[in-house]
Design an enzyme around this catalytic site. Sequence first.
Site, PDB file in Angstrom:
ATOM      1  N   GLY A 106      47.322  60.111  31.306  1.00  0.00           N
ATOM      2  CA  GLY A 106      48.594  59.595  30.768  1.00  0.00           C
ATOM      3  C   GLY A 106      49.796  60.215  31.467  1.00  0.00           C
ATOM      4  O   GLY A 106      49.646  61.070  32.344  1.00  0.00           O
ATOM      5  N   ALA A 160      40.181  58.227  26.375  1.00  0.00           N
ATOM      6  CA  ALA A 160      38.856  58.153  27.018  1.00  0.00           C
ATOM      7  C   ALA A 160      39.036  57.985  28.514  1.00  0.00           C
ATOM      8  O   ALA A 160      40.085  57.529  28.970  1.00  0.00           O
ATOM      9  CB  ALA A 160      38.065  56.963  26.475  1.00  0.00           C
ATOM     10  N   ASN A 175      33.779  63.876  27.432  1.00  0.00           N
ATOM     11  CA  ASN A 175      35.090  63.454  26.933  1.00  0.00           C
ATOM     12  C   ASN A 175      34.975  62.296  25.942  1.00  0.00           C
ATOM     13  O   ASN A 175      35.543  62.345  24.849  1.00  0.00           O
ATOM     14  CB  ASN A 175      35.965  63.046  28.116  1.00  0.00           C
ATOM     15  N   THR A 201      34.364  48.302  24.582  1.00  0.00           N
ATOM     16  CA  THR A 201      34.489  47.570  25.846  1.00  0.00           C
ATOM     17  C   THR A 201      33.389  46.532  26.039  1.00  0.00           C
ATOM     18  O   THR A 201      32.272  46.682  25.505  1.00  0.00           O
ATOM     19  CB  THR A 201      34.435  48.573  27.029  1.00  0.00           C
ATOM     20  N   TYR A 238      29.776  54.786  31.557  1.00  0.00           N
ATOM     21  CA  TYR A 238      30.984  54.453  30.787  1.00  0.00           C
ATOM     22  C   TYR A 238      30.619  53.568  29.596  1.00  0.00           C
ATOM     23  O   TYR A 238      30.971  53.860  28.441  1.00  0.00           O
ATOM     24  CB  TYR A 238      32.013  53.744  31.691  1.00  0.00           C
ATOM     25  N   ASN A 255      39.050  42.038  30.052  1.00  0.00           N
ATOM     26  CA  ASN A 255      39.935  42.628  31.072  1.00  0.00           C
ATOM     27  C   ASN A 255      41.387  42.602  30.616  1.00  0.00           C
ATOM     28  O   ASN A 255      41.992  41.532  30.551  1.00  0.00           O
ATOM     29  CB  ASN A 255      39.756  41.898  32.401  1.00  0.00           C
ATOM     30  N   GLY A 310      27.608  47.270  40.693  1.00  0.00           N
ATOM     31  CA  GLY A 310      27.648  47.187  39.229  1.00  0.00           C
ATOM     32  C   GLY A 310      28.570  46.125  38.662  1.00  0.00           C
ATOM     33  O   GLY A 310      28.761  46.068  37.444  1.00  0.00           O
TER      34      GLY A 310
HETATM   35  N1  UFG Z   1      38.413  43.394  42.243  1.00  0.00           N
HETATM   36  C1  UFG Z   1      38.650  43.101  43.575  1.00  0.00           C
HETATM   37  N2  UFG Z   1      39.502  43.910  44.274  1.00  0.00           N
HETATM   38  C2  UFG Z   1      40.135  44.987  43.723  1.00  0.00           C
HETATM   39  C3  UFG Z   1      39.896  45.283  42.352  1.00  0.00           C
HETATM   40  C4  UFG Z   1      39.027  44.458  41.649  1.00  0.00           C
HETATM   41  O1  UFG Z   1      38.099  42.131  44.125  1.00  0.00           O
HETATM   42  O2  UFG Z   1      40.898  45.694  44.422  1.00  0.00           O
HETATM   43  C5  UFG Z   1      37.511  42.527  41.471  1.00  0.00           C
HETATM   44  C6  UFG Z   1      36.329  43.281  40.895  1.00  0.00           C
HETATM   45  O3  UFG Z   1      35.273  43.326  41.820  1.00  0.00           O
HETATM   46  C7  UFG Z   1      36.015  42.455  39.657  1.00  0.00           C
HETATM   47  C8  UFG Z   1      37.386  41.920  39.219  1.00  0.00           C
HETATM   48  O4  UFG Z   1      38.216  42.044  40.356  1.00  0.00           O
HETATM   49  O5  UFG Z   1      35.223  41.368  40.003  1.00  0.00           O
HETATM   50  C9  UFG Z   1      37.974  42.703  38.077  1.00  0.00           C
HETATM   51  O6  UFG Z   1      37.943  44.082  38.396  1.00  0.00           O
HETATM   52  P1  UFG Z   1      38.711  45.195  37.561  1.00  0.00           P
HETATM   53  O7  UFG Z   1      38.441  46.512  38.212  1.00  0.00           O
HETATM   54  O8  UFG Z   1      40.128  44.800  37.356  1.00  0.00           O
HETATM   55  O9  UFG Z   1      38.021  45.134  36.134  1.00  0.00           O
HETATM   56  P2  UFG Z   1      36.466  45.271  35.743  1.00  0.00           P
HETATM   57  O10 UFG Z   1      36.026  43.904  35.317  1.00  0.00           O
HETATM   58  O11 UFG Z   1      35.669  45.932  36.781  1.00  0.00           O
HETATM   59  O12 UFG Z   1      36.575  46.331  34.569  1.00  0.00           O
HETATM   60  C10 UFG Z   1      37.007  46.004  33.286  1.00  0.00           C
HETATM   61  C11 UFG Z   1      37.594  47.232  32.621  1.00  0.00           C
HETATM   62  C12 UFG Z   1      36.542  48.294  32.455  1.00  0.00           C
HETATM   63  C13 UFG Z   1      35.360  47.716  31.737  1.00  0.00           C
HETATM   64  C14 UFG Z   1      34.850  46.486  32.440  1.00  0.00           C
HETATM   65  C15 UFG Z   1      33.739  45.823  31.685  1.00  0.00           C
HETATM   66  O13 UFG Z   1      38.681  47.732  33.375  1.00  0.00           O
HETATM   67  O14 UFG Z   1      37.077  49.373  31.729  1.00  0.00           O
HETATM   68  O15 UFG Z   1      35.902  45.546  32.571  1.00  0.00           O
HETATM   69  O16 UFG Z   1      32.814  45.346  32.580  1.00  0.00           O
HETATM   70  F1  UFG Z   1      34.360  48.605  31.672  1.00  0.00           F
END
Ligand code: UFG
Length: 334
Positions: A35, A81, A98, A123, A147, A176, A290
Amino acid sequence: MILVTGGAGYIGSHMALKLLENNEKVVVFDNFSTGHIETIETLMKEGKDNFEFFEGDLLNLNDLNALFKGRNIEAVIHFAAFSLVEESTKNPAKYYKNNVTGSINLLDAMHKYNVNKIVFSSTAATYGEPEEIPIKETSLQNPVNPYGTSKLTVEKIMDDYDRAYGIKSVRLRYFNVAGADSKCRIGENHNPETHLIPNILKSTFNNKKTFKIFGDNYNTKDGTCVRDYINVEDLINAHLLALKYLLAGGKTDFFNLGTNEGNSVKEIFDLCTKVTNKEIPFEIAQKRAGDPAVLIADNKKAKEILGWNPEKTLYDSIKSAYMWELKQNERNKK
Ligand code: UFG
């Protein structure tokens, strides 16, 4: 008074701000691990006498005792978290300590000081690779990273703490989260930033970093991953409803927070170029380990039981996120 843990972070600060706007008394507990002090300063300015900040750590029982002692805390909203999937695979200890031990300490303090209502940030990652789309709350929870496991573990602990000690919880499973305060007072500010929308928007600035699309051969409409983007202010409204539900004597329950709709990385990218009116440099990069191909929430349960109705569009989310990025960029130049 409502306790908001993690209130110096992205989502927690939007929660604290909304509570203050509704004239609630709020105490934010945060250790500044992710934060920001500037966020607390903004909350102080907005909340005046209704706002209090307590710097402390969930792993420090003295901090928790000092927090609960002498304060009339009606309910807790627990955001504090770590939340980076990839980091959790490399450093699971950090996540279990944590997110799990920290939550147990918080629940124990609640039990000790007779506070029995908690809204918890869970989540979509608790579902892992989904067995059905859209994902219902009854879908199998089978996380594929530490996570997600840390959050699911806390959900299970909360069931046991209800049965044994009568602590009622509402667990909100976020999809998201996107966007920023529509008055641009606070917003998303992660370091490093891993999330899609802020990363695309950051690539519009002068020191342009090429934005990377992680994989374009998924089994989806255009080959890029599909996610369900929920506006942060809509998400916060669901927390207010969950709080109201618990304060009215509601039973322990859990809800998906999403829009029922999915957008691909390419669609988000295109919308970002429209909102910013800029050419954004991009390249196709390797898949990120993942990443499930598609995550979309079934949000019927939150609508029916909490009376929640997300109202913002994806355009609203990207627009507010962009306004916030512009403000940050100006600030960083000074
Ligand atoms: N992505 C890109 N380029 C980037 C960042 C992300 O192509 O620079 C893609 C990722 O591969 C994914 C999508 O954009 O396909 C969304 O990615 P984010 O990192 O924005 O979000 P996530 O879906 O990976 O993660 C979110 C939450 C997590 C949670 C997860 C559940 O932020 O806290 O959803 O699967 F765990």
